[in-house]
Design an enzyme around this catalytic site. Structure first.
Site, PDB file in Angstrom:
ATOM      1  N   GLU A 100      -1.851  -9.591   0.888  1.00 14.45           N
ATOM      2  CA  GLU A 100      -0.810 -10.503   1.408  1.00 14.45           C
ATOM      3  C   GLU A 100       0.217 -10.912   0.338  1.00 14.45           C
ATOM      4  O   GLU A 100       1.366 -11.175   0.734  1.00 14.45           O
ATOM      5  CB  GLU A 100      -1.469 -11.736   2.013  1.00 14.45           C
ATOM      6  N   ASP A 123     -10.125 -10.572   9.303  1.00 13.90           N
ATOM      7  CA  ASP A 123     -11.477 -11.098   9.437  1.00 13.90           C
ATOM      8  C   ASP A 123     -11.619 -11.966  10.682  1.00 13.90           C
ATOM      9  O   ASP A 123     -11.511 -13.198  10.621  1.00 13.90           O
ATOM     10  CB  ASP A 123     -11.854 -11.888   8.190  1.00 13.90           C
ATOM     11  N   ASP A 125      -6.807  -3.939   1.076  1.00 11.40           N
ATOM     12  CA  ASP A 125      -7.203  -5.301   1.448  1.00 11.40           C
ATOM     13  C   ASP A 125      -6.587  -6.284   0.455  1.00 11.40           C
ATOM     14  O   ASP A 125      -6.069  -5.890  -0.604  1.00 11.40           O
ATOM     15  CB  ASP A 125      -8.732  -5.397   1.436  1.00 11.40           C
TER      16      ASP A 125
END
Length: 810
Positions: A418, A500, A415
């Site tokens: 990015e 999300d 997670d």
């Protein structure tokens, strides 16, 4: 002179070798590499020197492809290279490039010359419509035929067909809830697929800097053509074209270029339960107990960040999880595996061993001044590994391997990669999220660059390091990694989670086009959070989301703390029964799903397919975003509006069977399908040979006995794939396939079962053949034949000894 966008100018000469037509301008060079008869690469070097190949390159080197026969023709105005499938034509005066199929139908034609930033006299620079961003350093404008339907683009929030908007390729943790107007999300996959009857092609922009595809936004000054623009803020113009006469051929070509999803362990295809967070050991045990006592299928429980000590990776909170090894061992006794979340940010704390070791070994990204680049994430002030370097990936992978071996963990969930950084230390959430500075220094000494070039690949590098760490921990077992961020080719290392989302009905609707376009972009092993992550779900919403969610390649429920829990049982017996029934359906279909994953590992074929994938001649099906084909046989039409008990469904040409009633339907047709709360409209294509197994609480609870083959009259063929479901023995030939062929000739139906092929022998079993919509008993001597005249269902059973046989039905 300052850098401006400059075209390569006129072609002065050219030369060829086994792969390449090299065109020379005054200073620039354009290389057209012919890698396969239907796969070509175009590169522009404005100064005459091509950029060196990077160690992190996504595509294989040109020399990995076998030489392809092509011929070169010249005219006074053009130079043309031709293969058995396509031709590429270069205009002498401008170096504009156009492609055509064997019939002469042109595609992907330059509207203007290509342009790249280089020091030049501004008087000779590009003077067309301004780039959408002043940072643009390369520009290519293509003509767009009105009949082209554009798909792909990776992870997006809009409908299936892409038109009339800009698509930016820059991995981003968005500050807002996902909505139709959102441009950038966690994944950046610069892959576009154009589909029209008889002519399809894929386009991959081989550039890792921030880039943009502007589709039908910039009109031809003459007003006669739509265009699409390719822009990037660094690097060189470098793109691949993959031609095919049908979408499946293009997707297969992209798979050969960008890689395919490795065959995952079978348990990863089961149901995953997650929450942010199951924050203490007793709660995890209770969730596991509830699944088993309620007889709801589940294979995996995910642990979000609250299991960590101060959110530091590779640690446990000793108060909330006093015995993690014992917990995980006990869950394995219940046949539940554990996947733990890992973030890339490493807390900048000298008492923390991961930080200390990484600092000593020089593993972290630095600023141009040589200082550590630091940013705030969940553990506070943190530093970030430079995953572009082999040494860093090896270091990280070794920690992953030790983490798995020390505690018995089965997989990793990546997670925040990015990478996402909180812009203020007092904010821990999506409201103020940025990323690493573009001028931060990355790469090994011999190919040092900036984060601007490697930003889109950050999640890719982390996924690769994690995948390799799992291989190190368990060399004989297939790894499972799921992650939030990645670039083209990410499918080689990880499954993809869409981030999300929100508990909105609109996000069920968003799910199918998002996942279908991910699959068409080469990333098929993907899924959204069932039930939605943010905000409150409801009973009806959860039931409908489970119905749609069991279609997902990656099937997981995940939500945020502080909201209503959304395990299958939270809204009472009626909703629990619906969720259980649909999870049971997924598990019964596991032989079919597992075979589809085998197919995608070989060819790149997506599991969830838009109608146009199988029906490319049917223009009515092209824009349909709210139906999907699960493999070749099943068409699903989920309900995504509250209170709906019916919905419109389009069935393409051919005969179809209602999954629930066996009603025979003839397409093409639009119909109003019944959809009470407990039913998702689901249809089977005529000719289907649909394998299924017994209902199970986890994927390997029982052997595949009996193997059930549901037969729907028509013409069809299906090859069932089997192996041990966990090891790499299949790569040495320890697998088997059985091909089933169905032929209908008037009133006679013949099922031919081929001999089992391969070294793997499945456990002893019976085969149950269920033939739908038949009027009489079979023309066979099978003793175990039953016929239900009311349901027009014929059932026969025999021992599967792996030999060939033919069964005829009148």
């Amino acid at each position: 002179m300052k850098p401006v966008l400059q075209s390569p100018g006129a072609v002065r000469s050219y030369q060829t070798d086994d792969h390449t037509l090299m065109l020379h301008g005054a200073t620039a060079r354009v290389a057209v590499s012919i890698l396969e008869a239907g796969m070509l690469r175009v590169r522009l070097a404005p100064t005459g020197t091509f950029a060196p190949r990077r160690s992190w390159a996504v595509t294989p080197p040109d020399t990995d492809f076998a030489p392809v026969a092509f011929v070169v023709h010249e005219t006074s105005s053009h130079i043309l290279a031709q293969t058995d499938l396509v031709s590429v034509q270069v205009e002498r005066d401008t170096c504009r490039v156009a492609f055509a199929d064997k019939a002469g139908h042109s595609f992907c034609t330059d509207w203007s010359a290509m342009y790249a930033s280089t020091p030049a006299d501004e008087a000779s620079a590009y003077t067309g419509p301004l780039p959408s961003d002043p940072a643009t350093t390369l520009l290519c404008i293509k003509q767009l035929d009105p009949n082209e339907h554009i798909l792909g683009m990776g992870q997006r929030t809009d409908k299936l067909i892409k038109r009339y908007r800009q698509y930016t390729n820059w991995t981003t943790d968005p500050a807002d809830d996902h909505n139709l107007a959102m441009d950038m999300l966690y994944m950046a996959v610069p892959v576009m697929i154009s589909v029209q009857p008889g002519l399809c092609y894929g386009f991959y922009l081989n550039n890792t800097f921030r880039s943009r595809f502007r589709i039908s936004l910039d009109e031809d000054p003459a007003g006669s053509l739509e265009t699409w623009r390719i822009e990037a803020d660094g690097g060189e113009l470098d793109y691949y074209i993959v031609y095919g006469s049908a979408p499946a051929e293009v997707v297969a070509g992209l798979g050969r270029l960008l890689g395919t999803t490795p065959l995952p362990p079978r348990w990863a295809l089961g149901y995953h339960q997650s929450r942010y967070s199951y924050g203490y050991e007793a709660l995890v045990r209770e969730i596991a107990t509830q699944f088993r006592e309620r007889r709801i299928p589940c294979d995996v429980i995910h642990l979000d960040i609250d299991y960590m000590d101060e959110y530091r990776v590779f640690t446990w909170d000793a108060e909330r999880f006093p015995d993690p090894k014992g917990l995980i061992a006990d869950l394995r006794e219940q046949h539940l595996r554990v996947v733990t979340i890992i973030d890339p940010g490493v807390q900048a704390n000298h008492s923390y061993s991961v930080y200390r070791e990484g600092l000593e070994q020089g593993m972290f990204i630095r600023t141009p001044a040589g200082d550590l680049f630091e940013g705030y994430v969940w553990p506070g002030l943190s530093v970030f590994p430079d995953f572009s370097r082999v040494a860093v990936r090896t270091w990280w992978g070794a920690m992953v391997a030790q983490w798995l071996n020390d505690y018995g963990i089965s997989g990793i969930w990546n997670d925040m990669n990015e990478p996402a950084i909180f812009l203020r230390p007092d904010v821990q959430g999506p409201a103020d999220v940025g990323t690493i500075a573009s001028d931060a220094v990355q790469g090994a000494t011999d190919e040092a660059t900036t984060h601007a070039e490697l930003h889109n690949l950050y999640g890719q590098g982390m996924a690769q390091a994690t995948h390799e760490g799992l291989r190190q921990a368990s060399p004989d077992q297939r790894p499972f990694v799921v992650g939030r961020s990645g670039f083209a080719g990410i499918q080689r290392w990880t499954a993809a989670w869409m981030g999300d989302n929100t508990s909105w009905w609109e996000h069920i609707e968003m799910m199918l086009p998002q996942l279908m376009n991910m699959g068409m972009s080469g990333v098929p092993f993907a899924g959204v959070d069932i039930g939605g992550f943010f905000m409150q779900t409801s009973a009806e919403l959860l039931a409908r989301w489970y119905q749609a969610g069991i279609l997902q390649p990656f099937c997981r429920n995940h939500d945020v703390k502080g909201m209503i829990p959304q395990e299958p049982w939270v809204f009472g017996p009626e909703i629990e029964a619906i969720c259980r029934d649909y999870l049971n359906l997924r598990y019964r279909l596991m032989p079919y799903l597992y075979t589809l994953f085998w197919e995608t590992s070989r060819t790149g074929a997506p599991l969830l397919r838009p109608l146009l994938y199988h029906f490319p001649a049917d223009l009515h099906g092209y824009p349909i975003h709210d139906q999907t084909m699960l493999g070749p046989w099943l068409l699903a039409a989920p309900v995504y509006r509250p209170g709906q008990v019916k919905r419109m469904v389009y069935l393409p040409a051919g005969t179809w069977y209602d999954w629930w009633t066996d009603e025979v339907l003839e397409g093409p047709t639009h119909l109003l399908a019944d959809a009470p709360l407990e039913r998702m409209p689901l249809y089977v294509r005529a000719g289907a040979i649909l394998p299924s197994g017994p209902a199970m609480q986890y994927t390997d609870e029982k052997p595949l006995n009996p193997l059930t083959l549901d037969i729907y009259p028509g013409m069809g063929i299906f090859t069932l794939y089997e192996d041990d479901g966990i090891s790499f023995a299949y790569q040495q030939g320890d697998y088997c396939t059985t091909t089933y062929e169905l032929v209908q000739d008037g009133g006679r139906l013949t099922l031919t079962i081929g001999e089992r092929v391969g070294n793997y022998t499945p456990p002893p079993r019976d085969v149950v053949v269920r033939v739908h919509n038949v009027a009489t008993r079979p023309d066979t001597t099978y003793p175990t034949v039953q016929y239900d005249a009311e349901q027009r269902l014929l059932t026969l059973r025999f021992v599967d000894d792996g030999t060939a046989r033919v069964i005829a039905f009148e």
